[in-house]
Design an enzyme around this catalytic site. Structure first.
Site, PDB file in Angstrom:
ATOM      1  N   LYS A 111       0.964  -1.332  -0.168  1.00 38.22           N
ATOM      2  CA  LYS A 111      -0.128  -0.033  -0.156  1.00 38.22           C
ATOM      3  C   LYS A 111       1.035   0.948  -0.158  1.00 38.22           C
ATOM      4  CE  LYS A 111      -3.882  -1.975   2.346  1.00 38.22           C
ATOM      5  NZ  LYS A 111      -4.980  -1.779   3.578  1.00 38.22           N
ATOM      6  N   LYS A 199      -5.298 -11.799  -6.811  1.00 37.28           N
ATOM      7  CA  LYS A 199      -6.872 -11.917  -5.590  1.00 37.28           C
ATOM      8  C   LYS A 199      -7.853 -10.921  -5.868  1.00 37.28           C
ATOM      9  CE  LYS A 199      -7.791 -11.154  -0.948  1.00 37.28           C
ATOM     10  NZ  LYS A 199      -8.179 -10.689   0.220  1.00 37.28           N
ATOM     11  N   LYS A 202     -12.215  -5.901  -3.231  1.00 37.13           N
ATOM     12  CA  LYS A 202     -13.041  -4.614  -3.878  1.00 37.13           C
ATOM     13  C   LYS A 202     -12.519  -3.448  -4.187  1.00 37.13           C
ATOM     14  CE  LYS A 202     -14.247  -5.066   1.348  1.00 37.13           C
ATOM     15  NZ  LYS A 202     -12.234  -4.967   2.036  1.00 37.13           N
TER      16      LYS A 202
END
Ligand code: TRP
Length: 340
Positions: A111, A199, A202
Site C-alpha cells: 500500500k 486476488k 473490492k
C-alpha cells in the site's frame, strides 16, 4: 463453545470473493460456534475515502451479512466503532509494537508503495502502518479461539500472536488468549477475472476484474464472458499454467459446494463457452435472492438492520469493556482500578 471473530474492511463494495472467501464460511461456523462479526469501519479510514462512500459501504456490508444468511439470533454483528474499546486497546498495542515489525508487513509495503504524489513526494498515512495493531485489538479484546481470514491476512495474524505473547510476558499475566488462524483452503482462491494471478479485490480500480455482490445479471454475464482464459480450450484445474480457467472452476465449485475434481469431470468434454455459461448461471442464481434481501434491509427494513447492529454492539461491548478494564488495570494506566 469456541469463540470466533472476524471482520471485513469497509473500503469498497463487497465482492464474490468476499462472499465465497469469508461470508460463506461464517454461515457454516455460526452453527457450532459463538461468532462475532464486525464491519471494520475504522480500518476503512486508513486509506483516503469520501464520507458518503464510507457510510454506504458500512451500511451495505452490514446488510449483506444478514442477507447472506447470517442469523442475528446466532451471530453477533456490529460496527467496529460502536465498541470504543477497539480504539483504546489498539493504542495500547501500538505502544507495545515496534516500527520495524509494522514496516515489514507485506500489505503495508504494497500500500505504501502506491502512495507517490503527482509531484513525486511520498505521503504514507500513518493509519496503514498502525493497521495491524488495531486488527490485533479487534481479536485480542474477545479472547477469540479462532480467526478465519483470507491468506493475505495471515501475516497480520502472526503479528497479533506476537503482540499477545509479548504483552503476556512483559506483564507476567495471561492478558490475552493467543488465537489460532483458520484459512479456508478452497474458498480463499477467488482471483481477479482479467488478471487471475492476483486476488479479486473490492478496491481494484479495474471494475472488470471483480464481480460485486450488487452486480445485475447483465453485468455478471459481461464480466464472466470477458474473463481471461487461455487458448488451449481444455478445462482443467491447474492454477499455475491455467489461472483463468482454474479460477472459473473454483468459483463454480465453491458456489455449488462440489469439489474441484467433480467439476473438472463434469466439464471435461465441453468448451470454455459452456463453462462460462454455467458459471454465469450459478452466480446469478446465488446473487438474485440475496440482492432482494439486502435491498429490503437498506430500504423498508432499515430500522430492523439498525436494531440488529445495536444488539450486536451491546453484546460485544460487554466482553470488550471487561477485557479493556482488566488490561488497563494490569498495565497501570488506572491509578484507581476499574471494575473487572
Ligand atoms: N484486515 C481484514 C481485511 O482486510 C479485516 C479485519 C480487521 C479483520 N480486523 C480484523 C479480520 C480482525 C479478522 C479479525 O479483510
Amino acid at each position: 463453545m469456541a469463540r470466533i471473530i472476524s471482520g471485513i474492511t469497509s473500503t469498497g463494495k463487497l465482492t464474490l470473493g468476499n462472499y465465497l472467501g469469508a461470508i460463506n464460511n461464517f454461515l457454516k461456523l455460526q452453527e457450532k460456534h459463538e461468532l462475532l462479526i464486525f464491519v471494520a469501519n475504522l480500518h476503512g479510514l486508513t486509506l483516503p475515502i469520501k464520507a458518503q462512500a464510507l457510510k454506504e459501504n458500512i451500511r451495505d456490508i452490514a446488510a449483506w451479512y444478514f442477507a447472506a444468511g447470517i442469523m442475528p439470533n446466532k451471530t453477533h454483528i456490529f460496527i467496529q466503532s460502536d465498541v470504543l474499546a477497539h480504539t483504546q486497546l489498539g493504542y495500547v498495542l501500538l505502544c507495545n509494537s515496534y516500527v520495524g515489525e509494522l514496516e515489514r508487513m507485506t500489505q503495508y509495503k504494497d500500500k505504501s508503495q502506491k502512495m507517490t504524489n503527482q509531484n513525486k513526494t511520498i505521503s504514507i498515512p500513518t493509519g496503514i502502518l498502525a493497521y495491524p495493531t488495531l486488527m490485533a485489538a479487534d481479536i485480542l479484546l474477545y479472547d477469540a479461539d479462532f480467526v478465519p481470514v483470507g491468506i493475505d491476512q495471515t501475516q497480520h495474524l502472526e503479528l497479533t500472536k506476537t503482540l499477545a505473547t509479548r504483552m503476556n510476558n512483559t506483564y507476567k499475566t495471561q492478558l490475552f488468549k493467543v488465537p489460532k488462524i483458520i484459512v479456508d483452503q478452497q474458498a480463499q482462491k477467488i482471483m481477479s477475472l482479467q488478471d487471475p494471478t492476483k486476488k479479486m479485490s473490492k478496491s481494484d480500480d479495474n471494475l472488470k476484474n471483480t464481480i460485486f455482490l450488487s452486480d445485475n445479471k447483465q453485468e455478471v454475464t459481461d464480466k464472466i464472458t470477458k474473463a481471461v482464459t487461455d487458448s488451449e480450450n481444455i478445462i482443467k484445474f491447474d492454477p499455475q499454467r491455467k489461472p483463468g480457467v482454474s479460477n472459473l472452476l473454483t468459483i463454480y465449485a465453491s458456489i455449488t459446494n462440489k469439489n474441484i475434481k467433480t467439476c473438472e469431470q463434469y466439464f471435461s468434454n465441453h468448451n470454455y463457452g459452456f463453462l462460462k455459461k454455467e458459471v454465469i448461471k450459478v452466480i446469478n442464481n446465488l446473487l438474485e435472492p440475496m440482492q432482494k434481501k439486502q435491498q429490503a434491509l437498506i430500504n423498508e427494513k432499515l430500522s430492523q438492520l439498525v436494531e440488529y447492529l445495536q444488539q450486536g454492539a451491546a453484546f460485544a461491548n460487554k466482553i470488550a469493556t471487561k477485557k479493556l478494564n482488566f488490561v488497563e488495570n494490569i498495565i497501570g494506566i488506572n491509578f484507581i482500578e476499574k471494575e473487572k
